[in-house]
Design a protein around this motif. Structure first.
Motif, PDB file in Angstrom:
ATOM      1  N   TRP A 144       0.847  -1.189   0.000  1.00  2.09           N
ATOM      2  CA  TRP A 144       0.000   0.000   0.000  1.00  2.09           C
ATOM      3  C   TRP A 144       0.884   1.242   0.000  1.00  2.09           C
ATOM      4  CZ3 TRP A 144      -5.192  -0.844  -0.300  1.00  2.09           C
ATOM      5  CH2 TRP A 144      -5.671  -2.101   0.098  1.00  2.09           C
ATOM      6  N   SER A 182     -13.796   8.965  -0.918  1.00  7.04           N
ATOM      7  CA  SER A 182     -13.787   7.670  -0.236  1.00  7.04           C
ATOM      8  C   SER A 182     -14.593   6.635  -1.009  1.00  7.04           C
ATOM      9  CB  SER A 182     -14.310   7.813   1.196  1.00  7.04           C
ATOM     10  OG  SER A 182     -15.586   8.409   1.228  1.00  7.04           O
ATOM     11  N   LEU A 235     -12.335   5.502  -3.809  1.00  9.17           N
ATOM     12  CA  LEU A 235     -11.237   4.664  -3.314  1.00  9.17           C
ATOM     13  C   LEU A 235     -11.723   3.247  -3.005  1.00  9.17           C
ATOM     14  CD1 LEU A 235      -8.312   4.420  -2.389  1.00  9.17           C
ATOM     15  CD2 LEU A 235      -8.940   5.573  -0.267  1.00  9.17           C
ATOM     16  N   ARG A 236     -12.846   3.133  -2.307  1.00  8.10           N
ATOM     17  CA  ARG A 236     -13.361   1.798  -1.991  1.00  8.10           C
ATOM     18  C   ARG A 236     -13.784   1.051  -3.261  1.00  8.10           C
ATOM     19  NH1 ARG A 236     -15.286   4.559   2.846  1.00  8.10           N
ATOM     20  NH2 ARG A 236     -17.041   5.363   1.625  1.00  8.10           N
ATOM     21  N   TYR A 265      -1.869   5.648  -3.965  1.00  5.34           N
ATOM     22  CA  TYR A 265      -2.864   6.697  -4.190  1.00  5.34           C
ATOM     23  C   TYR A 265      -2.162   7.961  -4.692  1.00  5.34           C
ATOM     24  CZ  TYR A 265      -7.156   9.281  -3.812  1.00  5.34           C
ATOM     25  OH  TYR A 265      -8.284  10.003  -4.126  1.00  5.34           O
ATOM     26  N   LEU A 313      -5.303  13.184  -0.827  1.00  7.05           N
ATOM     27  CA  LEU A 313      -5.937  12.671   0.383  1.00  7.05           C
ATOM     28  C   LEU A 313      -6.068  13.800   1.395  1.00  7.05           C
ATOM     29  CD1 LEU A 313      -3.921   9.339   0.719  1.00  7.05           C
ATOM     30  CD2 LEU A 313      -6.357   9.502   0.187  1.00  7.05           C
ATOM     31  N   ALA A 373     -11.321  10.646   2.449  1.00  2.00           N
ATOM     32  CA  ALA A 373     -10.577   9.460   2.016  1.00  2.00           C
ATOM     33  C   ALA A 373      -9.459   9.082   2.976  1.00  2.00           C
ATOM     34  CB  ALA A 373     -10.010   9.683   0.615  1.00  2.00           C
ATOM     35  N   TYR A 426      -8.928   5.261   3.571  1.00  2.67           N
ATOM     36  CA  TYR A 426      -7.703   4.566   3.161  1.00  2.67           C
ATOM     37  C   TYR A 426      -7.050   3.889   4.356  1.00  2.67           C
ATOM     38  CZ  TYR A 426      -3.672   3.713   0.076  1.00  2.67           C
ATOM     39  OH  TYR A 426      -2.691   3.130  -0.695  1.00  2.67           O
TER      40      TYR A 426
END
Length: 446
Positions: A50, A343, A346-347, A368, A386, A404, A408
């Protein structure tokens, strides 16, 4: 089919259109309907990398003379650079923000213009800055991902003709060897050139090359990549090296395949950047009749990342994939008119990455874009961070968390979305998202 050389300038401009507002792009005929299955997904493996991304020129501020400071000084950019988000001064606090997310990779770039301000001289203080930056990333428990060229080069190289000049390859390598020799022992991941097709597009935009010189720039990038790949592996035998591909939904093969064919033998993982679905053929900009919409109005459909990853899994079945950049633009940080949040995006994106893994694709990491808002190549209006930063109106350059940040942090802790998650944006026919050739591909076999 590889790009015909005479077509490269227009196709490079099409690639740049996905990152640069106002550049028209062509969209091929829509593909037959194809929707991948949407089974329950499993958590990503514990070793999944990540990460977050940033780039030197866009974030550091205090910029030395370069191709981009020359362009900005010409008055052609929407906004002046100022000191951007002042990452040069605030990097330690920003690295702490990344570590608090649980990130394991921090992508950065070493700015050639900063470390070699003159052809025959190096700025030891600038090199010391990057020494401290790399050390701080490692101390915070993350692995550096070092980009050697994120579209910026010194003013003296511009004066020599930039990528018009065959000597640019050796000039570039002198700097790149210096950086590799200095940091290989820290075991970074490496990105040689950021999004080469879009790099060519930006050089067309700012006057660094003419349309007829775009094929030569591609040749020179491929030469430089191959040479520095060998250098990296001499210094760091187990190195992981790529040149990340700015995926162009609707025209990927036409735009990027020639470069992929040239550098493919010398990449250790496939770096894929994904942002947008293809534009509708009804959009007048795709007909050449109008400028394109601003970047925050381009079509956002995270499902498309599945097809991008599937395409490169099939091309490189023996190598892992890493999403080097992914994110969503907003206009000055305002809510999107469609209500889609950072968010949510992102999900949804992680859901489709997890689907790709479930289908046998070897995906080892996700970055990201970007940790904070920054200078998006001429403007501060597009916001990807972010953490949002209002460069033009907030002299304190405060890092304000978006929704986010919590999302995250949770995703990293949980290894992605839960098995019962279903995307906010439901699955669509592939025809809406990408071209017929991409949609007709099948999943790689595990």
């Amino acid at each position: 089919m590889p790009i015909r050389r005479r077509e490269l300038p227009a196709l490079a401009a099409a690639a740049a259109a996905l990152l640069i507002p106002g550049v028209a792009q062509a969209v091929p005929p829509l593909a037959p309907a194809a929707v991948p299955p949407t089974p329950p997904v499993s958590p990503l493996p514990r070793e999944f990398l990540w990460g977050v991304s940033c780039s030197g020129f866009q974030a550091e501020g205090h910029a030395p003379d370069s191709n981009w400071t020359r362009y900005i000084a010409s008055g052609a950019a929407v906004d002046e650079l100022r000191d951007s988000v002042d990452f040069h001064t605030r990097y330690a606090a920003d690295i702490d923000l990344a570590a608090e997310l649980g990130a394991r990779v921090f992508r950065m770039s070493v700015e050639w213009a900063r470390v070699q301000p003159q052809p025959q001289g190096w700025d030891e203080a600038a090199l010391g800055f990057y020494d401290n930056l790399v050390a701080r990333i490692i101390e915070a428990g993350m692995r550096p991902m070092i980009t050697l060229d994120h579209w910026v080069y010194p003013g003296w190289a511009w004066d020599r003709g930039g990528w018009r000049n065959q000597g640019m390859v050796e000039d570039w390598l002198v700097n790149a060897r210096k950086v590799v020799n200095r940091y290989a022992a820290r075991d970074p991941l490496w990105v040689t050139f950021n999004e080469p097709a879009a790099y060519i597009g930006t050089e067309l935009r700012i006057g660094g090359i003419s349309g007829g010189e775009a094929p030569a720039m591609l040749d020179r990038i491929a030469q430089a990549h191959s040479a520095i790949y060998d250098t990296i592996h001499r210094c760091q035998p187990t190195a992981m090296v790529t040149s990340n591909i700015g995926y162009v939904a609707g025209a990927e093969v036409q735009v990027n395949q020639e470069l992929v064919d040239r550098i493919g033998p010398k990449i250790d993982f496939v770096g894929v950047d994904y942002y947008f679905a293809q534009r509708s053929p009804d959009d007048p900009a795709t007909q050449g009749g109008a400028d394109g919409p601003p970047i925050w109005e381009l079509p956002v459909q995270p499902q498309g990342i599945y097809y991008a990853l599937r395409h490169y899994s099939r091309l490189f079945p023996d190598r892992p994939l890493f999403v080097v950049e992914n994110g969503m633009a907003t206009e000055n940080g305002k809510p999107r008119p469609d209500g889609y949040t950072r968010s949510d995006h992102l999900r949804d994106t992680l859901y489709w990455i997890q689907c790709a893994v479930a289908d046998g694709m070897k995906i080892i990491g996700y970055n990201y874009w970007s940790l904070t808002d920054n200078y998006e190549w001429g403007s501060y209006t597009p916001r990807f961070g972010l953490y949002t930063v209002d460069v033009l109106n907030d002299p304190t350059l405060a890092r304000n968390p978006t929704d986010a940040v919590a999302a995250y942090t949770r995703l990293i802790a949980d290894g992605g979305v839960s098995a019962d998650y279903r995307p906010v944006r439901p699955a669509l026919d592939c025809a809406v998202l990408d071209s017929a050739d991409i949609c007709a591909e099948t999943e790689p076999q595990p």
